[in-house]
Scaffold this motif. Structure first.
Motif, PDB file in Angstrom:
ATOM      1  N   HIS A  34       4.374   9.982 -42.595  1.00 53.75           N
ATOM      2  CA  HIS A  34       3.155  10.289 -43.635  1.00 53.75           C
ATOM      3  C   HIS A  34       2.008   9.738 -43.035  1.00 53.75           C
ATOM      4  CE1 HIS A  34       5.622  11.014 -47.481  1.00 53.75           C
ATOM      5  NE2 HIS A  34       6.714  10.265 -46.641  1.00 53.75           N
TER       6      HIS A  34
ATOM      7  N   HIS B  23      12.216   5.921 -50.521  1.00 55.11           N
ATOM      8  CA  HIS B  23      12.888   5.482 -49.591  1.00 55.11           C
ATOM      9  C   HIS B  23      14.147   4.539 -49.802  1.00 55.11           C
ATOM     10  CE1 HIS B  23      14.090   4.272 -45.369  1.00 55.11           C
ATOM     11  NE2 HIS B  23      13.448   5.783 -44.900  1.00 55.11           N
TER      12      HIS B  23
ATOM     13  N   LEU C  92       5.611   6.172 -49.977  1.00 53.13           N
ATOM     14  CA  LEU C  92       6.990   5.903 -49.571  1.00 53.13           C
ATOM     15  C   LEU C  92       8.030   5.819 -50.622  1.00 53.13           C
ATOM     16  CD1 LEU C  92       5.791   3.105 -46.989  1.00 53.13           C
ATOM     17  CD2 LEU C  92       6.353   5.446 -46.501  1.00 53.13           C
TER      18      LEU C  92
ATOM     19  N   LYS D  64      14.032   3.092 -39.689  1.00 59.58           N
ATOM     20  CA  LYS D  64      13.980   4.254 -40.695  1.00 59.58           C
ATOM     21  C   LYS D  64      12.803   4.200 -41.478  1.00 59.58           C
ATOM     22  CE  LYS D  64      19.079   5.353 -41.407  1.00 59.58           C
ATOM     23  NZ  LYS D  64      20.032   4.953 -42.355  1.00 59.58           N
TER      24      LYS D  64
ATOM     25  N   GLN E  88       9.523   6.885 -41.417  1.00 54.84           N
ATOM     26  CA  GLN E  88       9.089   7.492 -42.696  1.00 54.84           C
ATOM     27  C   GLN E  88       7.459   7.075 -42.714  1.00 54.84           C
ATOM     28  OE1 GLN E  88      10.777   9.194 -44.530  1.00 54.84           O
ATOM     29  NE2 GLN E  88       9.921   9.074 -46.676  1.00 54.84           N
TER      30      GLN E  88
END
Length: 399
Positions: free
Chosen positions: A222, A160, A157, A214, A218
């Protein structure tokens, strides 16, 4: 408050993604799995997963656990006496020069097996947050796997705007160190409560909810499920008015295989989705949790509540939120529509995180009202936060 928040705990657990052949014990809120080959482990993924009940969160000022769960940990540790802990026998493959690069400063928070500190980067003087996890507390292999998974998730991550930055992982003979961004803007609800009564609007809530969505989107992109979306796990990067909101705790997060479901019950009682309680959960559970948070942000109360956790779970499974009680009649139809589409008990009918981001109430330039919310909202929220923290304190005192 200048800390990364390591929060909350599992409700209970069994092996994720695979059929459950045996029941599983929760040991201080951690991801414990029982099989014929391995004993139940008291593992050390984060500084707060050892901390007991659904309401616990790991911060500098509070930690704790349920008595019985603490006893379980001690029992398991005794059972492993004389055996070199798996963590001590493991080379994680992380850099070995932590002490050369960082100076550890004040303690921010601690759990049973891990501590979180402010640290200073010797090369530039920048302050970071460091989670230090004791290798000797990683008694069995699953404990090592949990630490590796959290680092893997933070890497996945990285970059981000609404996820705490991961800088690096280190190890030495005694510890694993996870070095991350230090968020100093305070917790989500504390920030809202610091506003003047006349300044908190639906628009303020929508901006915050959009940032949470968001993060969820995200994660799901993944193949990740966060599994512990709640206000305490979101901090502001800085005290600035326009500071981004950051997700700071991925200790309960996990990867999920296509077509599979998680069968363990994880998360925090107020925010747990119906399908989690039914042991058939996936990415949709994150969206439910954000729906609960949105409900609280708009009225200051929980949509599902009872004096006991079992009572809360029954509410989640059987009842619908009450949109008739004050202040809901004064809240926009768009906001109510948004919350209702997230708090759908059937996960297949619930909006996805990506779909929710396109809802008129939450999208950028959308129709969230900028008229100040009823004064009762902040009053209700203040009582909610006070109650939650008293509950955490009680758990700490009795542990």
């Amino acid at each position: 408050m200048g800390n990364i928040c390591f929060s909350s705990s599992k409700v209970s657990g069994s092996n994720s993604n695979t059929p459950s052949t045996t029941n599983t014990a929760t040991v201080n809120g951690h991801r414990n799995r029982r099989s014929s080959a391995k004993p139940v482990s008291a593992t050390t993924n984060t500084s707060r997963k050892q901390e007991g009940s659904h309401y616990n969160r790991q911060k500098g000022k509070d930690n704790g656990g349920v008595k019985q769960q603490t006893k379980n940990v001690k029992h398991n540790t005794r059972r492993q006496s004389g055996v070199i802990p798996c963590g001590k026998r493991t080379d994680f493959g992380y850099d070995k020069d932590f002490d050369k690069k960082f100076t550890i400063g004040k303690l921010l928070g601690h759990g049973q097996f891990g501590y979180t500190y402010v640290a200073t980067d010797k090369s530039n003087g920048n302050r970071v947050a460091v989670k230090r996890i004791e290798k000797k507390k990683m008694v069995v292999p699953i404990a090592v796997e949990d630490v590796k998974r959290e680092v893997k998730i933070l890497k996945a991550l990285a970059g981000h705007e609404n996820v705490v930055d991961f800088y690096n992982a280190f190890e030495d003979d005694n510890y694993v160190y996870i070095v991350m961004e230090l968020c100093e803007g305070g917790e989500l609800l504390d920030r809202i409560l610091a506003k003047k009564d006349s300044r908190y609007t639906e628009k303020d809530a929508a901006i915050v909810v959009g940032q949470m969505l968001k993060v969820a989107a995200q994660c799901h992109l993944h193949g990740l499920v966060h599994r512990d979306m709640k206000p305490e796990n979101f901090l502001f990067k800085s005290p600035k008015e326009d500071s981004p909101l950051k997700a700071t705790d991925f200790g309960l997060s996990d990867f999920i295989r296509p077509g599979k479901k998680f069968q363990d019950i994880v998360g925090s009682a107020y925010y747990v989705a119906p399908e989690v309680l039914k042991r058939k959960s996936g990415p949709e559970s994150d969206v439910w949790s954000i729906g609960v948070i949105t409900f609280i942000l708009l009225c200051g109360r929980r949509p599902f509540w009872d004096k006991t956790e079992d009572g809360i779970f029954k509410e989640v499974l059987r009842n619908k939120p009450d949109f008739r009680r004050k202040p809901w009649p004064t809240i926009s139809n768009s906001a109510k529509d948004f919350v209702k589409k997230l708090l759908v008990k059937d996960p297949r009918a619930r909006l996805t995180a990506a779909q929710a981001l396109s809802h008129p109430w939450v999208r950028e330039g959308g129709d969230a009202s900028e008229i100040p919310l009823d004064i009762s909202v902040l009053s209700n929220m203040r009582q909610f936060v006070k109650y939650s923290r008293l509950k955490q304190f009680a758990l700490r005192v009795t542990s």
